[in-house]
Scaffold this active site. Structure first.
Site, PDB file in Angstrom:
ATOM      1  N   GLU A 109      36.936  33.166  21.422  1.00 17.27           N
ATOM      2  CA  GLU A 109      37.649  32.027  22.018  1.00 17.27           C
ATOM      3  C   GLU A 109      36.865  31.470  23.203  1.00 17.27           C
ATOM      4  OE1 GLU A 109      42.042  32.188  22.984  1.00 17.27           O
ATOM      5  OE2 GLU A 109      41.252  31.842  24.998  1.00 17.27           O
ATOM      6  N   TYR A 142      43.246  24.631  24.576  1.00 14.55           N
ATOM      7  CA  TYR A 142      43.771  23.272  24.715  1.00 14.55           C
ATOM      8  C   TYR A 142      44.539  23.181  26.026  1.00 14.55           C
ATOM      9  CZ  TYR A 142      46.580  19.295  22.832  1.00 14.55           C
ATOM     10  OH  TYR A 142      47.175  18.096  22.568  1.00 14.55           O
ATOM     11  N   HIS A 190      43.077  24.913  19.185  1.00  9.19           N
ATOM     12  CA  HIS A 190      44.407  25.205  19.726  1.00  9.19           C
ATOM     13  C   HIS A 190      45.101  23.876  19.998  1.00  9.19           C
ATOM     14  CE1 HIS A 190      43.279  29.404  21.524  1.00  9.19           C
ATOM     15  NE2 HIS A 190      42.517  29.114  20.482  1.00  9.19           N
ATOM     16  N   ARG A 211      53.523  26.360  21.656  1.00  8.95           N
ATOM     17  CA  ARG A 211      54.416  25.536  22.475  1.00  8.95           C
ATOM     18  C   ARG A 211      53.702  25.108  23.751  1.00  8.95           C
ATOM     19  NH1 ARG A 211      58.978  28.166  26.095  1.00  8.95           N
ATOM     20  NH2 ARG A 211      57.040  28.603  27.225  1.00  8.95           N
ATOM     21  N   ASP A 249      52.765  26.440  27.976  1.00 12.88           N
ATOM     22  CA  ASP A 249      53.595  26.927  29.085  1.00 12.88           C
ATOM     23  C   ASP A 249      54.471  25.807  29.605  1.00 12.88           C
ATOM     24  OD1 ASP A 249      52.824  29.592  29.133  1.00 12.88           O
ATOM     25  OD2 ASP A 249      50.934  29.075  30.131  1.00 12.88           O
ATOM     26  N   ALA A 275      57.390  26.379  19.540  1.00 15.30           N
ATOM     27  CA  ALA A 275      56.222  26.233  18.659  1.00 15.30           C
ATOM     28  C   ALA A 275      56.637  26.066  17.199  1.00 15.30           C
ATOM     29  CB  ALA A 275      55.311  27.449  18.814  1.00 15.30           C
ATOM     30  N   LYS A 292      58.659  31.519  13.375  1.00 13.61           N
ATOM     31  CA  LYS A 292      57.374  30.796  13.298  1.00 13.61           C
ATOM     32  C   LYS A 292      56.710  31.076  11.955  1.00 13.61           C
ATOM     33  CE  LYS A 292      55.412  32.062  17.425  1.00 13.61           C
ATOM     34  NZ  LYS A 292      54.639  31.918  18.672  1.00 13.61           N
ATOM     35  N   GLN A 347      48.528  38.019  22.207  1.00 13.95           N
ATOM     36  CA  GLN A 347      48.215  37.948  23.636  1.00 13.95           C
ATOM     37  C   GLN A 347      47.439  39.218  24.003  1.00 13.95           C
ATOM     38  OE1 GLN A 347      51.097  36.415  26.798  1.00 13.95           O
ATOM     39  NE2 GLN A 347      51.487  38.576  26.820  1.00 13.95           N
TER      40      GLN A 347
HETATM   41  P1  FAD Z   1      57.039  29.899  21.265  1.00 14.61           P
HETATM   42  O1  FAD Z   1      56.691  30.641  20.055  1.00 14.61           O
HETATM   43  O2  FAD Z   1      57.822  28.640  21.125  1.00 14.61           O
HETATM   44  O3  FAD Z   1      57.839  30.908  22.221  1.00 14.61           O
HETATM   45  C1  FAD Z   1      58.118  30.594  23.582  1.00 14.61           C
HETATM   46  C2  FAD Z   1      59.359  31.360  24.028  1.00 14.61           C
HETATM   47  O4  FAD Z   1      60.526  30.803  23.380  1.00 14.61           O
HETATM   48  C3  FAD Z   1      59.374  32.835  23.623  1.00 14.61           C
HETATM   49  O5  FAD Z   1      60.003  33.556  24.640  1.00 14.61           O
HETATM   50  C4  FAD Z   1      60.174  32.865  22.334  1.00 14.61           C
HETATM   51  O6  FAD Z   1      60.799  34.141  22.114  1.00 14.61           O
HETATM   52  C5  FAD Z   1      61.218  31.779  22.616  1.00 14.61           C
HETATM   53  N1  FAD Z   1      61.706  31.095  21.398  1.00 14.61           N
HETATM   54  C6  FAD Z   1      60.956  30.668  20.356  1.00 14.61           C
HETATM   55  N2  FAD Z   1      61.753  30.052  19.436  1.00 14.61           N
HETATM   56  C7  FAD Z   1      63.014  30.120  19.928  1.00 14.61           C
HETATM   57  C8  FAD Z   1      64.279  29.667  19.448  1.00 14.61           C
HETATM   58  N3  FAD Z   1      64.396  29.018  18.283  1.00 14.61           N
HETATM   59  N4  FAD Z   1      65.379  29.886  20.231  1.00 14.61           N
HETATM   60  C9  FAD Z   1      65.269  30.527  21.413  1.00 14.61           C
HETATM   61  N5  FAD Z   1      64.092  30.975  21.914  1.00 14.61           N
HETATM   62  C10 FAD Z   1      62.987  30.780  21.182  1.00 14.61           C
HETATM   63  N6  FAD Z   1      48.436  27.892  26.120  1.00 14.61           N
HETATM   64  C11 FAD Z   1      47.821  26.690  26.294  1.00 14.61           C
HETATM   65  O7  FAD Z   1      48.314  25.852  27.073  1.00 14.61           O
HETATM   66  N7  FAD Z   1      46.656  26.367  25.647  1.00 14.61           N
HETATM   67  C12 FAD Z   1      46.069  27.236  24.770  1.00 14.61           C
HETATM   68  O8  FAD Z   1      45.024  26.925  24.191  1.00 14.61           O
HETATM   69  C13 FAD Z   1      46.692  28.510  24.554  1.00 14.61           C
HETATM   70  N8  FAD Z   1      46.159  29.404  23.675  1.00 14.61           N
HETATM   71  C14 FAD Z   1      46.806  30.608  23.442  1.00 14.61           C
HETATM   72  C15 FAD Z   1      46.269  31.499  22.496  1.00 14.61           C
HETATM   73  C16 FAD Z   1      46.895  32.710  22.239  1.00 14.61           C
HETATM   74  C17 FAD Z   1      46.308  33.656  21.190  1.00 14.61           C
HETATM   75  C18 FAD Z   1      48.083  33.073  22.951  1.00 14.61           C
HETATM   76  C19 FAD Z   1      48.757  34.397  22.718  1.00 14.61           C
HETATM   77  C20 FAD Z   1      48.631  32.189  23.890  1.00 14.61           C
HETATM   78  C21 FAD Z   1      48.014  30.947  24.144  1.00 14.61           C
HETATM   79  N9  FAD Z   1      48.531  30.023  25.055  1.00 14.61           N
HETATM   80  C22 FAD Z   1      47.903  28.810  25.260  1.00 14.61           C
HETATM   81  C23 FAD Z   1      49.712  30.366  25.850  1.00 14.61           C
HETATM   82  C24 FAD Z   1      51.037  29.860  25.219  1.00 14.61           C
HETATM   83  O9  FAD Z   1      51.039  28.449  25.203  1.00 14.61           O
HETATM   84  C25 FAD Z   1      52.179  30.394  26.081  1.00 14.61           C
HETATM   85  O10 FAD Z   1      52.277  31.784  25.949  1.00 14.61           O
HETATM   86  C26 FAD Z   1      53.533  29.722  25.907  1.00 14.61           C
HETATM   87  O11 FAD Z   1      54.363  30.101  27.004  1.00 14.61           O
HETATM   88  C27 FAD Z   1      54.284  30.090  24.635  1.00 14.61           C
HETATM   89  O12 FAD Z   1      53.727  29.499  23.525  1.00 14.61           O
HETATM   90  P2  FAD Z   1      54.212  29.956  22.046  1.00 14.61           P
HETATM   91  O13 FAD Z   1      53.520  29.087  21.100  1.00 14.61           O
HETATM   92  O14 FAD Z   1      54.099  31.405  21.867  1.00 14.61           O
HETATM   93  O15 FAD Z   1      55.779  29.550  22.138  1.00 14.61           O
END
Ligand code: FAD
Length: 288
Positions: A17, A49, A77, A107, A109, A124, A164, A175
């Site tokens: 990455e 991203y 991403h 999704r 942060d 997401a 998802k 992570q």
């Molecule tokens: P989600 O899967 O939507 O989850 C977010 C939170 O919501 C979780 O607590 C989940 O349990 C909860 N949730 C999900 N669906 C529901 C539902 N239907 N009802 C209630 N709660 C729900 N960030 C960046 O900005 N740019 C990047 O390039 C980037 N790359 C990453 C790469 C990796 C491998 C990882 C692990 C993380 C990366 N991140 C990046 C960080 C990521 O954007 C954050 O961790 C963010 O807070 C959560 O994204 P997610 O896609 O996991 O969200």
């Protein structure tokens, strides 16, 4: 090539990455990094991203050049929080037009003041559904062995992870974690939820105390005693801490490979010599 097919063909898949330089800085530095990382022949390179302004275009530009100039598969991403449906569609159109087939759908942060952002997306899974409907992309998503920091219960985080996967995810990247037992337990719990797609461990070498502290606090990952010992031992010696961090990552990677993981995803932090050392000494690639 679709990354899901790479996981079917190779084991362990090596992915790296990188992140784009900050806005206002030239892209040259990331291409210098890529000159020395693509030489390791990774199975794919992922490009992070940042959702502000020109940053989205930079991810697409770098991912596209990785594919077309370095002839290495790329994973772009992409985040959705704060974006409108129209903005998301335009990023996806751009990726499609440049022939990028693989997207890590996130999704992102939550901004500190989330009351004033576009709420076209909350999670997401909504982005994943939309990408899957295009029938063009192979989709990756994030997984959290210790639970996402916002999750009150690890079990509900797993239910959301299953959502998802059901929405159309082809592979998961975790992570960072610093104790492999955390990953093995998570992998088992995911299997109990019938998550059968590849779950790929994300490994971040400890090269800088401040950086790791920030990540640990931001992501809520646990720090094992062995690591606390290293932090104490090398608290006044950043160079020796970085050397110990490389050794620690080599141990983590070697153990994961021995346990038969499908791939290793290295968070390179755009660092070249340390990543090359980890890749060679853990046997992921042979030094020419
Ligand atoms: P989600 O899967 O939507 O989850 C977010 C939170 O919501 C979780 O607590 C989940 O349990 C909860 N949730 C999900 N669906 C529901 C539902 N239907 N009802 C209630 N709660 C729900 N960030 C960046 O900005 N740019 C990047 O390039 C980037 N790359 C990453 C790469 C990796 C491998 C990882 C692990 C993380 C990366 N991140 C990046 C960080 C990521 O954007 C954050 O961790 C963010 O807070 C959560 O994204 P997610 O896609 O996991 O969200």
């Amino acid at each position: 090539m679709r990354i899901a097919d790479v996981y079917k063909k190779e084991r362990p898949v090596l992915s790296l990455e990188v992140f784009p330089p900050k806005p206002g800085h030239s892209l040259k530095s990331v291409f210098r990094t890529l000159d020395n990382l693509c030489d390791l022949n990774p199975s794919f390179v992922s490009v992070t991203y940042a959702s502000q302004g020109e940053s989205t275009l930079r991810t697409v530009e770098i991912a596209s050049r990785v594919r077309n100039e370095y002839h290495c598969e790329s994973l772009a991403h992409m985040t959705c929080i704060g974006h409108s449906k129209h903005e998301v569609a335009s990023v996806l159109d751009n990726l499609e037009a440049r022939g990028i087939e693989n997207v890590l759908a996130l999704r992102g942060d939550m901004p500190p003041d989330s009351s004033c952002i576009s709420r076209d997306y909350n999670f997401a899974s909504e982005l994943i559904e939309e990408i899957a409907a295009r029938d063009h992309f192979c989709i990756g998503a994030a997984a959290y062995p210790e639970g996402h920091i916002e999750s009150k219960k690890i079990s509900s985080d797993l239910i959301n992870l299953r959502r998802k996967v059901d929405a159309g995810v082809d592979f998961l990247i975790t992570q960072v974690f610093f104790d492999n037992r955390v990953f093995y337990d998570f992998r088992e719990r995911a299997q109990h939820r019938n998550i059968e797609i590849p779950v790929i461990p994300g490994i971040m070498p400890i090269l800088n105390y401040k950086q790791i502290k920030r990540i640990v606090m931001m992501c809520g990952v646990s720090v094992p005693a062995k690591l606390l010992y290293l932090f104490d031992k090398y608290s006044h010696d950043p160079e020796d801490l970085a050397k110990a961090g490389v050794e620690y990552a080599i141990e983590q990677v070697s153990d994961l490979v021995e346990e038969g993981v499908g791939g290793i995803h290295l968070y390179t932090m755009n660092r070249v010599p340390q990543i090359r050392e980890i890749v060679f000494r853990s046997g992921l690639r042979k030094q020419k």
